[in-house]
Design a protein around this motif. Structure first.
Motif, short mmCIF file in Angstrom:
data_model
loop_
_atom_site.label_atom_id
_atom_site.label_comp_id
_atom_site.label_asym_id
_atom_site.label_seq_id
_atom_site.Cartn_x
_atom_site.Cartn_y
_atom_site.Cartn_z
N VAL D 35 0.87 -1.18 0.00
CA VAL D 35 0.00 0.00 0.00
C VAL D 35 0.91 1.23 0.00
CG1 VAL D 35 -1.78 1.27 1.25
CG2 VAL D 35 -1.78 -1.24 1.29
N LEU D 36 0.95 1.90 -1.13
CA LEU D 36 1.80 3.08 -1.27
C LEU D 36 0.95 4.31 -1.04
CD1 LEU D 36 4.63 4.13 -2.14
CD2 LEU D 36 3.76 4.18 -4.49
N HIS D 37 1.25 5.03 0.05
CA HIS D 37 0.44 6.20 0.38
C HIS D 37 1.26 7.48 0.18
CE1 HIS D 37 -2.75 8.48 2.12
NE2 HIS D 37 -1.91 9.07 2.93
N ALA D 38 0.93 8.19 -0.89
CA ALA D 38 1.65 9.43 -1.20
C ALA D 38 0.99 10.61 -0.50
CB ALA D 38 1.67 9.66 -2.70
N PHE D 39 1.81 11.41 0.19
CA PHE D 39 1.25 12.53 0.96
C PHE D 39 2.22 13.70 0.96
CE2 PHE D 39 3.76 12.54 4.94
CZ PHE D 39 4.48 11.36 4.78
N GLN D 40 1.70 14.84 1.39
CA GLN D 40 2.54 15.99 1.73
C GLN D 40 2.22 16.37 3.17
OE1 GLN D 40 3.49 18.92 -1.79
NE2 GLN D 40 1.30 18.60 -1.69
N MET D 41 3.21 16.67 3.95
CA MET D 41 2.99 16.87 5.37
C MET D 41 2.10 18.08 5.69
SD MET D 41 6.79 18.19 6.50
CE MET D 41 6.20 18.84 8.06
N LEU D 42 1.97 19.04 4.77
CA LEU D 42 1.12 20.20 5.04
C LEU D 42 -0.17 20.17 4.23
CD1 LEU D 42 3.68 23.13 5.47
CD2 LEU D 42 2.59 21.68 7.19
N CYS D 43 -0.57 19.01 3.76
CA CYS D 43 -1.81 18.86 3.00
C CYS D 43 -2.90 18.37 3.95
CB CYS D 43 -1.56 17.88 1.85
SG CYS D 43 -2.88 16.73 1.45
N PRO D 44 -3.97 19.18 4.17
CA PRO D 44 -5.00 18.80 5.14
C PRO D 44 -5.74 17.51 4.78
CG PRO D 44 -5.34 21.05 4.34
CD PRO D 44 -4.22 20.47 3.54
N GLY D 45 -5.97 17.27 3.49
CA GLY D 45 -6.60 16.02 3.07
C GLY D 45 -5.77 14.82 3.50
N CYS D 46 -4.46 15.01 3.60
CA CYS D 46 -3.56 13.94 4.04
C CYS D 46 -3.62 13.76 5.55
CB CYS D 46 -2.12 14.25 3.62
SG CYS D 46 -1.92 14.48 1.83
N THR D 47 -3.45 14.85 6.30
CA THR D 47 -3.39 14.70 7.76
C THR D 47 -4.75 14.29 8.33
OG1 THR D 47 -3.81 17.07 8.05
CG2 THR D 47 -1.52 16.36 8.04
N LEU D 48 -5.84 14.77 7.71
CA LEU D 48 -7.18 14.50 8.27
C LEU D 48 -7.72 13.14 7.83
CD1 LEU D 48 -8.79 18.04 7.87
CD2 LEU D 48 -8.37 16.86 10.02
N HIS D 49 -7.39 12.68 6.64
CA HIS D 49 -8.00 11.45 6.14
C HIS D 49 -6.97 10.40 5.71
CE1 HIS D 49 -11.82 13.43 6.30
NE2 HIS D 49 -11.35 14.43 5.59
N GLY D 50 -6.07 10.80 4.81
CA GLY D 50 -5.16 9.81 4.23
C GLY D 50 -4.25 9.16 5.25
#
Lengths: 164, 164, 164, 164
Positions: D35-50
């Protein structure tokens, strides 16, 4: 996920079917994954968690490959959780799937399908694979992630069976 | 928040009280903030949102300053939302507050308290201040933040009245 | 709710203001309820709970009667929670309120406003009434219902002060 | 679920690995679901959901059969989402899985792995089966039920491959 020693799912023992034009049988559902959701209309664990999850499963996966079936397995307060009340419940909660009324035989408080599946209470969810075998059985709340994985597992087997 | 033209809250018209040792009246509740939560036991908006919020209000604020009261205002499917069924509901959902059964008069489908408060449906929440006046009236779902603010508002007035 | 012995809120010690055209002072905010929300941009309790709650408070209650102020009180990892990074955070999280950068004096890891308010960490929420007094102080998560009640309490006092 | 035309997953292009003792490669992960989860540390969609979803996937399914990998694919605000900041993020958010820093080549704002997988933004989740093929690719939020089903699907194939 431990799917050891799957056994053939017992046929439903149903006094009446609601929210459907035709009676369903496991034999006729062979070839589909069946999600059997046992509930009682006045059980908060059912209305708050089980029923919303079953509705979402039906919305996302229901169709040619998967059938959600509600099973009203009343084992307490029989006098108020009647079929008449259940019809109102189905309508108000907008259940999108057929609901079987679990058959109560004389002299017992536990209805027959509930007994045959050895359910511990409501809500209980049973997953039956396309070969008609019980593959997962859970009493109480379970996360969407885990429920989804169990369903995905059985859908994958169904897909594989078709390509063989 | 607009609290203009508060009017005296109509007294409850109740056929029976459940989940309490004594009948309650608005006159006797004068001096407390009253949260009147009208529901129907088979209404999903009530079981999923209204009832959990009312339980939490009772848990956090209930006591000498605030009283939550459930009001079972059946305006449809009267034959299945009986007092017998309601007793099971109160027990299963572990309601921590008294529940009044709204009085149904002959020839009407709308019970009397519901009519007196001009409620549009269930769930409805009415806030009554320590002087017995209707100060907030809401039909449907409302956020905890907004509900909390309305309650805090009335509790502040109660506190101020005591220090005067 | 215990609002005993309110003390005058210490003035903010701020190195810079972001997301606003003008610097704010408590003196100028007198007459409004102030919700001071202290956070760190890399604190999960802040991004997951505190910031969404502060945004909702601002959306519902912000205006002539209430002002939400973000306070970036960095007490660890100062080298990465810079103003440059904070500007990106404010933009990405679409903060709708002014953000004060808490002033860090030489030789200390704890910024000055955080110290003056004796905050234990982030997120911390401080409610200041229309008279400029600290009335509520909370470290960590708090339910919307309770936060709403504290806010409603102070808004009621503000309303009462105007009608006197 | 449409798993048509699976293609071999491109190898990761990584400038550094964090939160792990060893560098990972897709070749070495063959035999596991990834499971490859691509994120950016300051992206709210990432911190809140992903990120919460990826943590839960790792907690529930991580082990011999499945590996979650975080991929920090910075395509904006590179100057503040540095490796130093990412280390703090990993620590504060208690990420339980290895994190690859997506490699940025000269003259481009889009890092190489992100480009190779044709990701549209963050959060993006890619599921790679035990044969190293891309089987699911999603940009944005996805429900736990659906994500669970995709994972269960691939785990079933892995199980089947072992019993053949």
């Amino acid at each position: 996920m431990n799917y050891s020693t799957p056994s053939t799912a017992p046929e439903f023992s149903v006094s009446s079917w609601l929210n459907t034009n035709e009676d369903l049988t496991l034999v006729n559902l062979r070839g589909k994954v069946v999600v059997l959701h046992a509930f009682q209309m006045l059980c908060p664990g059912c209305t708050l968690h089980g029923i919303p999850q079953a509705k979402e499963i039906s919305r996302v996966f229901g169709g040619n490959n998967l059938q959600v079936i509600g099973l009203h397995s009343v084992f307490e307060h029989h006098e108020v959780m009647t079929n008449k009340a259940l019809k109102v419940f189905i309508d108000e909660y907008r259940l999108p799937f057929p609901v079987a009324v679990d058959n109560l035989h004389q002299g017992s408080k536990i209805p027959e399908t509930m007994e045959a599946y050895e359910m511990q209470g409501t809500p209980s969810t049973v997953l039956i694979d396309h070969l008609g075998r019980v593959r997962f059985h859970h009493f109480g709340q379970i996360s969407d992630l885990q429920m989804g994985a169990h369903i995905g597992n059985l859908l994958a087997e169904l897909t594989a069976s078709r390509s063989n």
